[in-house]
Motif scaffolding. Structure first.
Motif, PDB file in Angstrom:
ATOM      1  N   THR A 125       0.917  -1.177   0.034  1.00  0.00           N
ATOM      2  CA  THR A 125      -0.137   0.062  -0.087  1.00  0.00           C
ATOM      3  C   THR A 125       0.929   1.247   0.087  1.00  0.00           C
ATOM      4  O   THR A 125       0.718   2.086  -0.722  1.00  0.00           O
ATOM      5  CB  THR A 125      -0.851  -0.037   1.369  1.00  0.00           C
ATOM      6  OG1 THR A 125      -1.568  -1.208   1.173  1.00  0.00           O
ATOM      7  CG2 THR A 125      -2.051   1.109   1.067  1.00  0.00           C
ATOM      8  N   ALA A 126       2.101   1.339   1.084  1.00  0.00           N
ATOM      9  CA  ALA A 126       2.603   2.594   1.170  1.00  0.00           C
ATOM     10  C   ALA A 126       3.581   2.702  -0.328  1.00  0.00           C
ATOM     11  O   ALA A 126       3.929   3.908  -0.614  1.00  0.00           O
ATOM     12  CB  ALA A 126       3.752   2.383   2.209  1.00  0.00           C
ATOM     13  N   TRP A 127       3.727   1.859  -0.771  1.00  0.00           N
ATOM     14  CA  TRP A 127       4.577   1.629  -2.053  1.00  0.00           C
ATOM     15  C   TRP A 127       4.039   2.344  -3.367  1.00  0.00           C
ATOM     16  O   TRP A 127       4.855   2.666  -4.383  1.00  0.00           O
ATOM     17  CB  TRP A 127       5.289   0.092  -2.513  1.00  0.00           C
ATOM     18  CG  TRP A 127       6.458   0.164  -3.779  1.00  0.00           C
ATOM     19  CD1 TRP A 127       6.240   0.037  -4.640  1.00  0.00           C
ATOM     20  CD2 TRP A 127       7.646   0.688  -3.471  1.00  0.00           C
ATOM     21  NE1 TRP A 127       7.282   0.035  -5.749  1.00  0.00           N
ATOM     22  CE2 TRP A 127       8.309   0.572  -4.792  1.00  0.00           C
ATOM     23  CE3 TRP A 127       8.395   1.100  -2.295  1.00  0.00           C
ATOM     24  CZ2 TRP A 127       9.712   0.742  -4.590  1.00  0.00           C
ATOM     25  CZ3 TRP A 127       9.767   1.418  -2.567  1.00  0.00           C
ATOM     26  CH2 TRP A 127      10.230   1.302  -3.608  1.00  0.00           C
ATOM     27  N   LEU A 128       2.483   2.545  -3.186  1.00  0.00           N
ATOM     28  CA  LEU A 128       1.958   2.747  -4.233  1.00  0.00           C
ATOM     29  C   LEU A 128       2.289   4.681  -4.266  1.00  0.00           C
ATOM     30  O   LEU A 128       2.258   4.943  -5.308  1.00  0.00           O
ATOM     31  CB  LEU A 128       0.462   2.931  -3.821  1.00  0.00           C
ATOM     32  CG  LEU A 128      -0.127   1.463  -4.187  1.00  0.00           C
ATOM     33  CD1 LEU A 128      -1.483   1.265  -3.724  1.00  0.00           C
ATOM     34  CD2 LEU A 128       0.135   0.855  -5.678  1.00  0.00           C
ATOM     35  N   ARG A 129       2.664   5.136  -3.450  1.00  0.00           N
ATOM     36  CA  ARG A 129       2.994   6.617  -3.518  1.00  0.00           C
ATOM     37  C   ARG A 129       4.047   6.754  -2.171  1.00  0.00           C
ATOM     38  O   ARG A 129       3.976   7.176  -1.074  1.00  0.00           O
ATOM     39  CB  ARG A 129       1.700   7.365  -3.018  1.00  0.00           C
ATOM     40  CG  ARG A 129       1.987   8.932  -3.240  1.00  0.00           C
ATOM     41  CD  ARG A 129       0.907   9.716  -3.232  1.00  0.00           C
ATOM     42  NE  ARG A 129       0.044   9.485  -4.235  1.00  0.00           N
ATOM     43  CZ  ARG A 129      -1.338  10.077  -4.450  1.00  0.00           C
ATOM     44  NH1 ARG A 129      -1.623  10.835  -3.463  1.00  0.00           N
ATOM     45  NH2 ARG A 129      -1.910   9.767  -5.114  1.00  0.00           N
ATOM     46  N   PRO A 130       5.355   6.290  -2.594  1.00  0.00           N
ATOM     47  CA  PRO A 130       6.359   6.272  -1.545  1.00  0.00           C
ATOM     48  C   PRO A 130       7.082   7.606  -1.271  1.00  0.00           C
ATOM     49  O   PRO A 130       8.168   7.976  -1.578  1.00  0.00           O
ATOM     50  CB  PRO A 130       7.296   5.415  -1.989  1.00  0.00           C
ATOM     51  CG  PRO A 130       7.402   5.340  -3.380  1.00  0.00           C
ATOM     52  CD  PRO A 130       5.654   5.804  -3.752  1.00  0.00           C
ATOM     53  N   THR A 131       6.072   8.324  -0.799  1.00  0.00           N
ATOM     54  CA  THR A 131       6.730   9.798  -0.526  1.00  0.00           C
ATOM     55  C   THR A 131       6.363  10.284   0.977  1.00  0.00           C
ATOM     56  O   THR A 131       5.616   9.858   1.521  1.00  0.00           O
ATOM     57  CB  THR A 131       5.962  10.993  -1.458  1.00  0.00           C
ATOM     58  OG1 THR A 131       4.663  10.920  -1.187  1.00  0.00           O
ATOM     59  CG2 THR A 131       6.372  10.667  -3.124  1.00  0.00           C
ATOM     60  N   GLY A 132       6.844  11.379   1.355  1.00  0.00           N
ATOM     61  CA  GLY A 132       6.573  12.114   2.567  1.00  0.00           C
ATOM     62  C   GLY A 132       6.780  11.027   3.804  1.00  0.00           C
ATOM     63  O   GLY A 132       7.525  10.118   3.822  1.00  0.00           O
ATOM     64  N   PRO A 133       5.660  11.082   4.936  1.00  0.00           N
ATOM     65  CA  PRO A 133       5.831   9.950   5.878  1.00  0.00           C
ATOM     66  C   PRO A 133       5.605   8.420   5.591  1.00  0.00           C
ATOM     67  O   PRO A 133       5.979   7.746   6.238  1.00  0.00           O
ATOM     68  CB  PRO A 133       4.296  10.382   6.630  1.00  0.00           C
ATOM     69  CG  PRO A 133       4.140  12.047   6.252  1.00  0.00           C
ATOM     70  CD  PRO A 133       4.672  12.131   4.693  1.00  0.00           C
ATOM     71  N   ALA A 134       5.188   8.212   4.062  1.00  0.00           N
ATOM     72  CA  ALA A 134       4.996   6.812   3.795  1.00  0.00           C
ATOM     73  C   ALA A 134       6.477   6.273   3.852  1.00  0.00           C
ATOM     74  O   ALA A 134       6.683   5.322   3.834  1.00  0.00           O
ATOM     75  CB  ALA A 134       4.444   6.757   2.312  1.00  0.00           C
ATOM     76  N   ARG A 135       7.478   7.177   3.585  1.00  0.00           N
ATOM     77  CA  ARG A 135       8.792   6.684   3.360  1.00  0.00           C
ATOM     78  C   ARG A 135       9.106   6.294   4.708  1.00  0.00           C
ATOM     79  O   ARG A 135       9.942   5.217   5.064  1.00  0.00           O
ATOM     80  CB  ARG A 135       9.758   7.810   3.054  1.00  0.00           C
ATOM     81  CG  ARG A 135       9.702   8.243   1.577  1.00  0.00           C
ATOM     82  CD  ARG A 135      10.840   9.086   1.245  1.00  0.00           C
ATOM     83  NE  ARG A 135      10.606   9.822   0.022  1.00  0.00           N
ATOM     84  CZ  ARG A 135      10.335  10.992   0.006  1.00  0.00           C
ATOM     85  NH1 ARG A 135      10.236  11.778   1.105  1.00  0.00           N
ATOM     86  NH2 ARG A 135      10.182  11.625  -1.219  1.00  0.00           N
ATOM     87  N   PHE A 136       8.917   6.786   5.841  1.00  0.00           N
ATOM     88  CA  PHE A 136       9.211   6.344   7.097  1.00  0.00           C
ATOM     89  C   PHE A 136       8.338   4.946   7.525  1.00  0.00           C
ATOM     90  O   PHE A 136       9.214   4.121   7.996  1.00  0.00           O
ATOM     91  CB  PHE A 136       8.665   7.438   8.166  1.00  0.00           C
ATOM     92  CG  PHE A 136       9.186   8.738   8.303  1.00  0.00           C
ATOM     93  CD1 PHE A 136      10.316   8.850   9.382  1.00  0.00           C
ATOM     94  CD2 PHE A 136       9.458   9.854   7.442  1.00  0.00           C
ATOM     95  CE1 PHE A 136      11.022   9.957   9.450  1.00  0.00           C
ATOM     96  CE2 PHE A 136      10.201  11.027   7.583  1.00  0.00           C
ATOM     97  CZ  PHE A 136      11.071  11.002   8.445  1.00  0.00           C
ATOM     98  N   VAL A 137       7.403   4.830   6.931  1.00  0.00           N
ATOM     99  CA  VAL A 137       6.699   3.544   7.230  1.00  0.00           C
ATOM    100  C   VAL A 137       7.337   2.448   6.475  1.00  0.00           C
ATOM    101  O   VAL A 137       7.715   1.438   6.894  1.00  0.00           O
ATOM    102  CB  VAL A 137       5.267   3.667   6.642  1.00  0.00           C
ATOM    103  CG1 VAL A 137       4.462   2.313   6.810  1.00  0.00           C
ATOM    104  CG2 VAL A 137       4.400   4.727   7.582  1.00  0.00           C
TER     105      VAL A 137
END
Length: 435
Positions: A125-137
């Motif tokens: 799920t996070a890899w669909l838009r790996p920007t901002g806070p999603a990178r931390f995840v």
């Protein structure tokens, strides 16, 4: 909601163990009793709460639906079963149950399967838009993979099934397992989620992407140096002192940069009056800074190993647990409002999210909790285990009060009667949400 309920149940188990004198400081820091306490806290409480939060907020971070809604419940079942079996293995290892060391690898396999589902679902799920806070995840999930890999090797090693590699890693690799879990998985993920939650709840602009990337880079490097450099150092039998020193410097840099980012969000918020969850979150940030100060002071006085328990206690219960409890108070109110009143919005008068909470009642319980955490840290540093148990009793009182307020939120206890259940609205279930 079920993840949060299960996590809180494990928090009470951990508090009961500490009050009963099970685990550090009553037992040795590497004893089976301490392993029971550590894993009840790290997996049962913190990891389950983090997974529950991520299943809710990763779709928000990337503005995409969860890769698979169906993975969450099987993952929870596997994680719960795995933790119970693992703890039974530790009880057997400590002589509290008949010898059955096969329970340790069995528990590890179940935990690997449960965390595997979590990593695949959230990672895709996070890899669909790996920007901002999603990178931390994403970095947090990678750290989780390293943590469970070390943990599985240790479990097989304690059962005598990991050969010489397991023996070597068990002798020297425990710090790598702890740093990857506490620093990489839990702390970096909490940082990422907090960026979005703080900005959203305080109506503040997001932190500049270049700044947060620098914060993440320092934290990710600390974990990478720990895992890769530590593994290499163990292979070369050269000791971990240099690797751990480098990781500590990078970790401190990441914490300092995170403090700068959080200060930016607070300075630029449009909502000047802070809600309770934000005021209490600031105490968790203070605890993070305090953890860094305590760590540096102990390292400079060459007493870090002797007071490792106090350092870990402040990090786990001041920083991570404090932040989770503060955000849980807001998250449950928000989800309950969305679940109950979202379907009738525009068709009937509805309350505000703040109408579901009574912050004055909840404030005193958070104050009791944080005061007890501070006192508990001091008693550990002073080597006063009996007084430490009294502080844990006070912590338990604070958590009971906070959980009682959360239950009252789910019961809509503070909503005025005319608005409580308008036509078409359905009262929320205590343990699971319908959306």
């Amino acid at each position: 909601m079920t993840y949060f309920a299960m996590a809180l149940a494990w928090l009470f188990v951990a508090l009961a163990l500490m009050i009963a004198g099970v685990g550090y400081p009553a037992s040795d820091i590497v004893s089976p009793d301490t392993l029971i306490l550590v894993h009840a806290v790290s997996i049962g409480w913190l990891s389950l709460a983090m997974c529950g939060a991520l299943f809710q907020f990763v779709p928000v971070l990337v503005a995409k639906p969860l890769f698979s809604e169906k993975c969450a419940l099987p993952a929870l079942a596997l994680l719960s079963a795995g933790l119970l079996v693992l703890l039974a293995g530790f009880l057997s290892l400590g002589g509290h149950l008949p010898p059955a060391l096969w329970l340790l690898p069995a528990g590890a396999v179940l935990l690997v399967a449960g965390f595997g589902l979590v990593v695949v679902d959230l990672g895709l799920t996070a890899w669909l838009r790996p920007t901002g806070p999603a990178r931390f995840v994403l970095v947090g999930l990678a750290s989780l993979c390293a943590t469970i890999a070390f943990g599985a090797i240790f479990a097989f090693g304690l059962a005598g099934w990991a050969g010489s590699l397991g023996d070597v890693l068990m002798t020297t690799g425990v710090p790598l397992h702890a740093i990857a879990g506490l620093g990489g998985w839990l702390t970096l993920t909490a940082m990422g989620v907090s960026y979005r939650l703080l900005a959203m709840f305080m109506l503040s602009p997001d932190v500049d992407d270049r700044q947060s990337r620098l914060t993440l880079a320092a934290g990710a490097l600390a974990v990478a140096v720990t895992v890769a450099g530590g593994g290499l150092a163990i292979g070369l039998n050269s000791g971990l002192k240099i690797v751990l020193s480098m990781a500590a410097i990078l970790g401190l840099a990441s914490a300092a940069l995170y403090g700068r980012d959080i200060a930016f969000i607070f300075r630029n918020r449009k909502r000047r009056q802070l809600e309770l969850n934000m005021r209490m979150a600031t105490l968790s940030f203070v605890s993070l800074a305090g953890t860094a100060v305590v760590g540096v002071a102990l390292a400079m006085s060459d007493t870090f190993a002797a007071h490792l328990g106090a350092f870990a206690f402040l990090a786990v219960f001041g920083w991570l647990s404090g932040l989770v409890l503060a955000k849980l108070y807001k998250i449950v109110a928000f989800l309950t409002w969305l679940e109950t009143y979202g379907p009738v919005m525009g068709r009937a008068p509805t309350p505000r999210v703040q109408d579901l909470v009574a912050e004055g009642r909840a404030t005193k319980w958070f104050i009791v909790y944080y005061a007890a955490v501070g006192a508990g840290t001091l008693t550990l540093l002073a080597g006063a285990p009996e007084i430490f148990r009294l502080t844990i009793a006070a912590m338990t009182l604070g958590v009971v009060g906070i959980v009682r307020e959360v239950i009252r939120i789910r019961r809509l206890a503070y909503v005025a009667d005319p608005l409580r259940l308008p036509g078409g609205a359905v009262a929320p279930h205590l343990l699971f949400a319908r959306n």
